[in-house]
Design a protein around this motif. Sequence first.
Motif, PDB file in Angstrom:
ATOM      1  N   ILE A  64       0.868  -1.171   0.000  1.00  0.00           N
ATOM      2  CA  ILE A  64       0.000   0.000   0.000  1.00  0.00           C
ATOM      3  C   ILE A  64       0.909   1.226   0.000  1.00  0.00           C
ATOM      4  CG2 ILE A  64      -1.783   1.259   1.266  1.00  0.00           C
ATOM      5  CD1 ILE A  64      -2.496  -1.448   2.600  1.00  0.00           C
ATOM      6  N   ASP A  65       0.722   2.126  -0.973  1.00  0.00           N
ATOM      7  CA  ASP A  65       1.592   3.292  -1.077  1.00  0.00           C
ATOM      8  C   ASP A  65       1.518   4.167   0.166  1.00  0.00           C
ATOM      9  OD1 ASP A  65       2.524   2.570  -3.626  1.00  0.00           O
ATOM     10  OD2 ASP A  65       0.772   3.454  -4.567  1.00  0.00           O
ATOM     11  N   GLY A  71      -7.607   6.611  14.933  1.00  0.00           N
ATOM     12  CA  GLY A  71      -8.326   5.780  15.890  1.00  0.00           C
ATOM     13  C   GLY A  71      -8.078   4.319  15.557  1.00  0.00           C
ATOM     14  N   SER A  72      -9.138   3.562  15.404  1.00  0.00           N
ATOM     15  CA  SER A  72      -8.999   2.141  15.067  1.00  0.00           C
ATOM     16  C   SER A  72      -9.325   1.866  13.596  1.00  0.00           C
ATOM     17  CB  SER A  72      -9.925   1.307  15.961  1.00  0.00           C
ATOM     18  OG  SER A  72     -11.278   1.668  15.726  1.00  0.00           O
ATOM     19  N   ARG A  73      -9.441   2.920  12.787  1.00  0.00           N
ATOM     20  CA  ARG A  73      -9.789   2.771  11.368  1.00  0.00           C
ATOM     21  C   ARG A  73      -8.565   2.976  10.482  1.00  0.00           C
ATOM     22  NH1 ARG A  73     -14.947   1.588   9.370  1.00  0.00           N
ATOM     23  NH2 ARG A  73     -13.981   2.500   7.564  1.00  0.00           N
ATOM     24  N   TYR A  74      -8.522   2.220   9.395  1.00  0.00           N
ATOM     25  CA  TYR A  74      -7.437   2.295   8.428  1.00  0.00           C
ATOM     26  C   TYR A  74      -8.000   2.544   7.035  1.00  0.00           C
ATOM     27  CZ  TYR A  74      -4.375   0.175  11.928  1.00  0.00           C
ATOM     28  OH  TYR A  74      -3.648  -0.086  13.059  1.00  0.00           O
ATOM     29  N   VAL A  75      -7.229   3.288   6.229  1.00  0.00           N
ATOM     30  CA  VAL A  75      -7.555   3.534   4.830  1.00  0.00           C
ATOM     31  C   VAL A  75      -6.238   3.476   4.065  1.00  0.00           C
ATOM     32  CG1 VAL A  75      -8.361   5.255   3.168  1.00  0.00           C
ATOM     33  CG2 VAL A  75      -9.551   4.991   5.337  1.00  0.00           C
ATOM     34  N   GLY A  76      -6.264   2.876   2.882  1.00  0.00           N
ATOM     35  CA  GLY A  76      -5.076   2.822   2.035  1.00  0.00           C
ATOM     36  C   GLY A  76      -5.219   3.735   0.839  1.00  0.00           C
ATOM     37  N   ILE A  77      -4.086   4.220   0.346  1.00  0.00           N
ATOM     38  CA  ILE A  77      -4.054   5.013  -0.879  1.00  0.00           C
ATOM     39  C   ILE A  77      -3.105   4.345  -1.848  1.00  0.00           C
ATOM     40  CG2 ILE A  77      -3.384   7.212  -1.924  1.00  0.00           C
ATOM     41  CD1 ILE A  77      -4.311   8.596   0.602  1.00  0.00           C
ATOM     42  N   LEU A 103     -10.422  -2.989   4.604  1.00  0.00           N
ATOM     43  CA  LEU A 103      -9.455  -1.913   4.380  1.00  0.00           C
ATOM     44  C   LEU A 103      -9.737  -1.278   3.020  1.00  0.00           C
ATOM     45  CD1 LEU A 103      -6.935  -0.272   5.152  1.00  0.00           C
ATOM     46  CD2 LEU A 103      -5.564  -2.092   4.150  1.00  0.00           C
ATOM     47  N   PRO A 104     -10.475  -0.165   3.010  1.00  0.00           N
ATOM     48  CA  PRO A 104     -10.745   0.486   1.725  1.00  0.00           C
ATOM     49  C   PRO A 104      -9.468   1.094   1.153  1.00  0.00           C
ATOM     50  CG  PRO A 104     -11.601   1.813   3.528  1.00  0.00           C
ATOM     51  CD  PRO A 104     -11.076   0.537   4.128  1.00  0.00           C
ATOM     52  N   ILE A 105      -9.288   0.937  -0.155  1.00  0.00           N
ATOM     53  CA  ILE A 105      -8.134   1.487  -0.858  1.00  0.00           C
ATOM     54  C   ILE A 105      -8.654   2.495  -1.880  1.00  0.00           C
ATOM     55  CG2 ILE A 105      -6.160   0.986  -2.360  1.00  0.00           C
ATOM     56  CD1 ILE A 105      -5.801  -0.307   0.330  1.00  0.00           C
ATOM     57  N   PHE A 106      -8.066   3.676  -1.874  1.00  0.00           N
ATOM     58  CA  PHE A 106      -8.454   4.723  -2.812  1.00  0.00           C
ATOM     59  C   PHE A 106      -7.322   4.962  -3.807  1.00  0.00           C
ATOM     60  CE2 PHE A 106     -10.937   5.523   0.965  1.00  0.00           C
ATOM     61  CZ  PHE A 106     -12.201   5.762   0.443  1.00  0.00           C
ATOM     62  N   PRO A 107      -7.576   4.781  -5.105  1.00  0.00           N
ATOM     63  CA  PRO A 107      -6.555   5.110  -6.103  1.00  0.00           C
ATOM     64  C   PRO A 107      -6.559   6.617  -6.352  1.00  0.00           C
ATOM     65  CG  PRO A 107      -8.501   4.222  -7.182  1.00  0.00           C
ATOM     66  CD  PRO A 107      -8.763   4.164  -5.700  1.00  0.00           C
TER      67      PRO A 107
END
Length: 128
Positions: A64-65, A71-77, A103-107
């Motif tokens: 994940i770049d 908090g306890s939340r993660y997001v990937g880009i 784990l949502p990933i946003f391009p």
Amino acid sequence: LSFESKREIAESLLKRYISHKATYPVKHSTDRATQLDLQEALQSEFEALGIDVQLNYQTHLGKIDLLLKKGSRYVGIDIITGRGDIAEAMGLSAYARFARAQLPIFPIARSIWDKKKESIVQHIQSVF
């Protein structure tokens, strides 16, 4: 095959879409320094908002770049601009694997970041 007349085909939605895209110039960078600038810009933006950022985070599902944590939340880009290490865009199956792992990933591409920075930040913040 199409049952439409040639005139209808010429006015088809696809043709109109392609014509519209041709008038909307989008520049994609292939310069390594510009790629790193985007990664640093994203990091600075989210750290200023109190979001923890880890660069080039390796998981068993893939790299994940940028991994964002609040908090306890993660997001990937996933940076999808250019070539080099951070240019290895994920395939759809990778996005699906991360989604199943919650784990949502946003391009994000440089061309879109430059035009819609505020809405991108706002959308990602809404996930937290």
